[in-house]
Design an enzyme around this catalytic site. Structure first.
Site, PDB file in Angstrom:
ATOM      1  N   SER A   1       4.151  -0.899  -8.345  1.00 25.85           N
ATOM      2  CA  SER A   1       4.589  -0.376  -7.074  1.00 25.85           C
ATOM      3  C   SER A   1       5.779   0.586  -7.156  1.00 25.85           C
ATOM      4  CB  SER A   1       4.953  -1.531  -6.150  1.00 25.85           C
ATOM      5  OG  SER A   1       6.081  -2.226  -6.659  1.00 25.85           O
TER       6      SER A   1
ATOM      7  N   LYS B   1      14.599   2.597  -6.127  1.00 23.32           N
ATOM      8  CA  LYS B   1      13.405   2.218  -5.376  1.00 23.32           C
ATOM      9  C   LYS B   1      13.849   1.787  -3.982  1.00 23.32           C
ATOM     10  CE  LYS B   1       9.384  -0.884  -5.938  1.00 23.32           C
ATOM     11  NZ  LYS B   1       8.819  -1.944  -6.788  1.00 23.32           N
TER      12      LYS B   1
ATOM     13  N   SER C   1       5.337  -4.106 -11.797  1.00 24.17           N
ATOM     14  CA  SER C   1       5.627  -2.937 -10.963  1.00 24.17           C
ATOM     15  C   SER C   1       6.634  -1.937 -11.532  1.00 24.17           C
ATOM     16  CB  SER C   1       6.108  -3.387  -9.579  1.00 24.17           C
ATOM     17  OG  SER C   1       5.013  -3.747  -8.787  1.00 24.17           O
TER      18      SER C   1
END
Lengths: 96, 478
Positions: free
Chosen positions: B151, B76, B175
């Site tokens: 996310s 990420k 997330s």
């Protein structure tokens, strides 16, 4: 209770966010709906419960006092927008 | 190779059936061919990946290979990397090259992993749809008109699309687990403190935790084992050994379903899929009982006071002076405000204003202090329940993947969907989502949450559940 446009403007200034009027209005609406939902916290009887700031209670975490290599100056400066003579350049803070 | 798990790939590499460079090239080519329709990656570095793969192959050849040698991993884009930019999906960090690698990146390198690139996220990990990224949306591999969740939507979509067997994300309120559920993969958030946060760009420091994605529980565990453990560079890192899957037979496992979630906003189709999965676990000898967690419904409100409060403080560092671009304004304050006002996106600004508000004089006690008290109350309720049941179970997300743009006019409804996932962050508990079925062709996730430090048993239980439910398919992207 609802948050006024002036309060949004004030808080945005505290948070160092320059916003235009349209954004301020949008944020006012969103903040009121979110804070409206958070009102439910007010009706809970929390008694004398102490606040829980952290998930895991580790205390007195100290690093050993051993010297380590710090960041190289050129590396530390590499992401800055403006540098001069090995320094960060900041906008004028103290006027004459 | 798309269908291979990380463990199978590792085994094939050890048997010399394939080389680390061939594995890297296979996934890099697949990303190049198919990621245009998904948008999982913000940056792919072929050159760096192939260098890492060559190095991994050398260690395989000379017998010094690490556990992940030659295994492709995606990160990420809020995990710092010296080699390639870290943007957090924000224009305020456009092109930013961090000066140090995150602890988990160092650990991946030691384990021999091959980092393919950085994945898309909601700006600074604030969101549940990956739509607030400044660099475009990510699409769900099961239906490209839908969101992958967020996310960590890029990492979840990358694993689901077969762009990499495993990936890292971060989980502040769900997330990792929510996008895992929406994309039909496994998402694991370890106990707070079991994985170092050094180099995980801070959003809400008391809630943030690095999490793992895999197509199987074993793969998530494989990755967790490699990156967890004590790091003196993070003062909240727990001095304990790495996470390791401990086998747990299903017979006798006690699962508790919060009764408060029975009458809440869970979509009936999602509830049906989860109930059917729980029924088949009963047949394997697990028991499912209803439990009482009165505060669980306050989780979203508590979270949306605490997380923005911490974020408003953490994000004060973005001032256009030491890193990132600068937008000139009037004097020092004007330049900082102009940089932040122009370069942060809407959701981030909204949360910073909210966080500043709840911390300001006159509101601190009413909101922030009270939220911390409710946090303690909720954590205590969970801890009490863990004396009666082994795991709290529920759907991971009240809904399956939603359409892109569906919540554009109702951001609060999207936030309300964090209902099932936020308690684990507020309490610091380990929590895992695994696919348990599908509704209208879209994956449904089952969430398990356990007491602090039960990570190994949680993974073992989830592994047994996965075996009982059978393998979950992958979407067909060609």
């Amino acid at each position: 209770m609802s948050i006024t446009l002036d309060e949004v403007r004030h808080v945005a200034r505290l948070a160092r966010l320059e916003l235009d009027e349209a954004e301020l209005l949008a944020f006012q609406g969103e903040l009121n709906s979110l804070l409206g939902r958070c009102q439910e916290l007010q009706s809970i009887d929390v008694g004398e419960l102490s606040p829980r700031t952290h998930a895991v209670a580790l205390t007195n975490v100290l690093a050993d006092d051993t010297p380590t290599q710090g960041l190289d100056q050129s590396l530390a400066l590499r992401g800055a927008a403006v540098t001069r003579a090995g320094l960060f350049v900041v906008p004028t803070i103290i006027e004459e | 190779m798309t269908g291979w798990t990380a463990r199978e790939t590792a085994a094939a590499l050890r048997r010399r059936e394939v080389s680390a460079v061939e594995v890297a090239e296979f996934f890099l080519d697949r990303i190049q061919r198919l990621d245009l329709q998904i948008g999982a990656f913000l940056a792919v570095s072929r050159e760096w990946a192939l260098q890492q793969a060559e190095l991994a192959q050398k260690t395989i050849d000379d017998g010094s290979a690490g556990p992940l040698s030659g295994i492709p991993v995606a990160l990420k884009d809020n995990l710092t990397t010296r080699e390639i930019p870290t943007t957090c999906g924000s224009r305020i960090l456009e092109g930013h090259r961090p000066v140090y690698d995150a602890h988990v990146v160092e650990r991946l390198a030691q384990a021999g992993a091959v980092i393919l690139g950085k994945t898309n996220l909601d700006e600074f990990a604030m969101g549940g749809s990956t739509e607030s990224s400044a660099y475009g949306v990510t699409r769900n591999p099961w239906d490209t008109d839908r969101s992958p969740g967020g996310s960590s939507g890029g990492s979840a979509a990358a694993v689901a699309a077969g762009f990499c067997p495993v990936a890292l994300g971060s989980d502040t309120g769900g997330s990792v687990r929510q996008p895992a559920a929406l994309c039909g993969v496994v998402g694991f958030k370890p106990t707070y403190g079991r994985v170092s946060r050094r180099g995980l760009v801070a959003f809400a420091s008391s809630l943030d935790q690095v999490g793992m994605f895999g197509r199987t529980v074993e793969d998530a565990a494989f990755l967790a084992e490699a990156v967890s453990g004590h790091d003196p560079g993070d003062s909240t890192s727990i001095p304990f050994e790495p996470v390791s899957l401990e086998p747990v037979p299903l017979k006798g496992v006690r699962l508790g379903f919060p009764k408060q979630l029975r009458d809440s906003a869970i979509d009936p189709d999602v509830a049906r899929v989860v109930d059917a999965a729980l029924a088949s676990l009963r047949k394997e000898g697990a028991s499912v009982v209803e439990i009482d967690l009165p505060s669980i419904e306050l989780g979203v409100s508590t979270y949306y006071v605490i997380a923005p409060a911490e974020a408003s403080s953490n994000l004060a560092r973005y001032d256009g002076i030491r890193f990132g671009p600068r937008v000139d304004g009037d004097g020092h304050v004007g330049t900082v405000a102009s940089t932040r006002g122009k370069l942060f996106g809407h959701e981030v600004k909204m949360r910073m204003i909210l966080g500043t508000y709840v911390l300001s004089a006159g509101y601190y006690d009413a909101y922030y202090h009270r939220a911390l008290q409710v946090r303690g109350m909720m954590a205590a309720e969970f801890e009490k329940v863990f004396q009666e049941v082994d795991w709290v179970v529920s759907p991971t997300s009240p809904r399956t993947a939603f359409r892109l743009g569906e919540f554009a006019d109702d951001p609060l409804a999207l936030k309300a969907m964090d209902l099932c996932t936020v308690p684990a962050n507020l309490g610091g508990f380990p929590s895992l989502s695994l696919p348990c079925g599908a509704s209208d062709g879209l994956p449904v996730g089952l969430l398990l949450t356990g007491p602090a430090m039960s990570d190994g048993r949680l993974l073992g239980t989830a592994h047994s559940i996965e075996s009982a439910l059978g393998p979950f398919p992958a979407p067909d992207l060609g």
